[in-house]
Design an enzyme around this catalytic site. Structure first.
Site, PDB file in Angstrom:
ATOM      1  N   GLN A  43     -30.597  -6.596 -70.375  1.00 49.13           N
ATOM      2  CA  GLN A  43     -30.897  -7.916 -69.809  1.00 49.13           C
ATOM      3  C   GLN A  43     -30.401  -8.000 -68.371  1.00 49.13           C
ATOM      4  OE1 GLN A  43     -30.368 -11.030 -72.593  1.00 49.13           O
ATOM      5  NE2 GLN A  43     -30.973 -12.628 -71.194  1.00 49.13           N
ATOM      6  N   ASP A  44     -29.133  -8.324 -68.174  1.00 48.68           N
ATOM      7  CA  ASP A  44     -28.622  -8.284 -66.805  1.00 48.68           C
ATOM      8  C   ASP A  44     -27.364  -7.425 -66.768  1.00 48.68           C
ATOM      9  OD1 ASP A  44     -26.947 -10.117 -68.049  1.00 48.68           O
ATOM     10  OD2 ASP A  44     -26.853 -11.475 -66.344  1.00 48.68           O
ATOM     11  N   PRO A  45     -26.906  -7.037 -65.563  1.00 47.96           N
ATOM     12  CA  PRO A  45     -25.761  -6.135 -65.475  1.00 47.96           C
ATOM     13  C   PRO A  45     -24.483  -6.768 -66.031  1.00 47.96           C
ATOM     14  CG  PRO A  45     -26.952  -6.266 -63.381  1.00 47.96           C
ATOM     15  CD  PRO A  45     -27.487  -7.347 -64.254  1.00 47.96           C
TER      16      PRO A  45
END
Length: 225
Positions: free
Chosen positions: A64-66
């Site tokens: 998804q995101d870092p």
């Protein structure tokens, strides 16, 4: 923040970098990096594409995101830099890998070995503010990464797409080419792993598919450092 890839992504993405939405992303990020703590380091934003050329992609693992903690994110989904504590989702990935293929659980979470074998470790959002999960999710990254998924879908050679959790599974709509192989389950996060991630055997399923099309299996064992 001009991007130069020393592989085939350069030609494939050059027009995307000229689009209006991407120029807005870039302008926004210049200011964000100047005024806030943003992860990963700007030199690592595109690590997934630097490490795994388009022609070499055999497997895609969508994140998804870092990670939004210090020294964690380095541009590969689920991976952390050496010397950083292994995050809970990756602990669960390692547990499933141990059950599935008998791989021992290593002492670090640096997954570049997978990327080097053609596993594209792609987050759908490529940057994040420190301590603020999903903070860059709406800035335009998803347009860019959706385009990457569509480019991969267009490829003649089959790819395994591993989709963990609702965000990743929502990208299934871009994978319309029937020769690709989709593996999906709940996310390996501790909040959901026991509801269908554990026991899903994604790694052996991936290797069985690769072998069925005459490809070499992935060596999933991450060795201790």
């Amino acid at each position: 923040m001009g991007v130069i890839f020393e592989n085939d992504w350069q030609e494939l993405l050059k027009d995307e970098f000229e689009k209006e939405y991407y120029k807005k992303v870039r302008g926004f990020l210049v200011e964000e990096y100047r005024t806030k703590t943003i992860y990963p380091d700007k030199n690592h934003i595109f690590s997934a594409l630097h490490y795994t050329a388009y022609k070499d992609v055999r497997v895609v693992i969508l994140g998804q995101d870092p990670y939004h903690g210090p020294n964690q994110a380095h541009g590969l989904s689920f991976s952390v830099q050496p010397g950083v504590r292994i995050p809970p989702s990756l602990v669960n990935i390692y547990k499933e890998l141990e059950t599935d293929l008998g791989c021992y659980i290593p002492n670090h979470g640096y997954l570049k070995k997978w990327a080097d074998q053609g596993v594209l470790l792609l987050n759908t959002s490529l940057t994040v503010r420190a301590g603020e999960a999903n903070s860059h999710q709406k800035i335009g990254w998803e347009i860019f990464t959706d385009h990457i998924i569509q480019l991969l879908n267009d490829r003649k050679e089959p790819i395994v797409f591993i989709l963990w959790g609702n965000n990743a599974i929502s990208k299934e709509r871009f994978i319309t080419n029937p020769q690709h192989y989709i593996i999906k389950s709940v996310h390996p996060s501790p909040l959901s792993a026991s509801r269908g991630f554990f026991g899903s055997k994604p790694f052996s399923k991936t290797n069985s598919f690769l072998e069925s099309i005459g490809e070499k299996p992935i060596d999933w064992q991450i060795e201790n450092r």
